[in-house]
Design a protein around this motif. Structure first.
Motif, PDB file in Angstrom:
ATOM      1  N   GLN A  73      46.918  94.874  49.152  1.00 18.55           N
ATOM      2  CA  GLN A  73      45.647  94.196  48.932  1.00 18.55           C
ATOM      3  C   GLN A  73      45.897  92.782  48.423  1.00 18.55           C
TER       4      GLN A  73
ATOM      5  N   PRO B 111      45.549  89.624  46.028  1.00 20.43           N
ATOM      6  CA  PRO B 111      45.454  89.595  44.562  1.00 20.43           C
ATOM      7  C   PRO B 111      43.987  89.483  44.137  1.00 20.43           C
ATOM      8  N   ARG B 112      43.652  90.174  43.079  1.00 19.08           N
ATOM      9  CA  ARG B 112      42.283  90.163  42.568  1.00 19.08           C
ATOM     10  C   ARG B 112      42.012  88.832  41.877  1.00 19.08           C
ATOM     11  N   VAL B 113      40.894  88.214  42.250  1.00 16.02           N
ATOM     12  CA  VAL B 113      40.469  86.967  41.623  1.00 16.02           C
ATOM     13  C   VAL B 113      39.387  87.330  40.608  1.00 16.02           C
ATOM     14  N   ARG B 114      39.687  87.137  39.336  1.00 19.53           N
ATOM     15  CA  ARG B 114      38.778  87.527  38.254  1.00 19.53           C
ATOM     16  C   ARG B 114      37.665  86.491  38.070  1.00 19.53           C
TER      17      ARG B 114
ATOM     18  N   ALA C   8      35.606  84.853  43.569  1.00 22.53           N
ATOM     19  CA  ALA C   8      35.884  86.028  42.728  1.00 22.53           C
ATOM     20  C   ALA C   8      35.787  87.290  43.571  1.00 22.53           C
ATOM     21  N   THR C   9      36.716  88.204  43.356  1.00 21.10           N
ATOM     22  CA  THR C   9      36.785  89.407  44.191  1.00 21.10           C
ATOM     23  C   THR C   9      35.577  90.312  43.988  1.00 21.10           C
ATOM     24  N   VAL C  10      35.236  90.595  42.743  1.00 17.05           N
ATOM     25  CA  VAL C  10      34.111  91.491  42.437  1.00 17.05           C
ATOM     26  C   VAL C  10      32.948  90.628  41.952  1.00 17.05           C
ATOM     27  N   GLN C  11      31.863  90.587  42.750  1.00 12.56           N
ATOM     28  CA  GLN C  11      30.709  89.765  42.388  1.00 12.56           C
ATOM     29  C   GLN C  11      29.467  90.606  42.111  1.00 12.56           C
TER      30      GLN C  11
ATOM     31  N   ASP D  76      32.717  92.537  36.580  1.00  9.05           N
ATOM     32  CA  ASP D  76      34.093  92.150  36.306  1.00  9.05           C
ATOM     33  C   ASP D  76      34.119  91.273  35.059  1.00  9.05           C
TER      34      ASP D  76
END
Length: 181
Positions: free
Chosen positions: A34, A36-39, A69-72, A108
């Protein structure tokens, strides 16, 4: 990539099938890498106050920082749900004149942003105090005005008291009509 010892090193996002073989034996597995997660660092609204007319609605869209951002996902809360409600998708529906603060919180990191919602009432006949409703306060104001105005009435054919009474009855009839449809 896979080295001779079988250590898998991700190179970029995607799905790969890794196969190892020893003689007649063969084994495979699927490896998913996956991005990388963008916080979320912060969220904000592009304005501090939003005016919406009574009975209206508006969709709030906060700005995420960073924008990728990955989780919005967000949760929403109205400080005064009697004035305006907010759905889980950020749609504000106004219910009564006044002010409320709508707060969005990120899933997040729990970052928050707030916006003041000012619900403005459309003028209605008989709404003397301008709150968007025909209520007892309007009737009291009309009655007081009738007495005050009636004190200086010059009428012919009826008494001043009767003229004031007729003004109050007319105001009361209009008030009841306005509240009963």
């Amino acid at each position: 990539t896979v080295n001779q010892s079988g250590v898998v090193t991700p190179v970029g996002p995607g799905v790969s099938v890794i196969t190892a073989q020893a003689g007649d034996y063969r084994a495979s597995c699927i490896v998913t890498v996956q991005a990388p997660r963008v916080r979320v660092n912060s969220i904000s609204f592009d304005q501090a106050v939003l005016e919406i007319p009574l009975g209206g609605e508006s969709t709030l869209r906060p700005v995420f920082n960073p924008v990728n951002a990955t989780v919005q996902g967000l949760t929403w809360v109205s400080s005064d749900p009697v004035v305006a409600s907010v759905s889980r998708t950020g749609i504000v529906r106004t219910l009564t004149a006044g002010e409320t603060t709508i707060t969005a919180t990120t899933l997040d990191g729990g970052k928050q942003a707030s916006i003041l919602i000012r619900v403005t009432a459309a003028p209605q006949p008989g709404d003397i105090n301008g709150d968007g409703r025909l209520d007892l306060l309007d009737l009291i104001i009309i009655t007081a005005a009738a007495f005050w105005l009636g004190s200086g009435l010059k009428v012919t054919g009826i008494s001043r008291k009767q003229a004031v009474s007729e003004m109050i009855v007319t105001a009361l009839v209009n008030f009841v009509r306005g509240n009963m449809g």
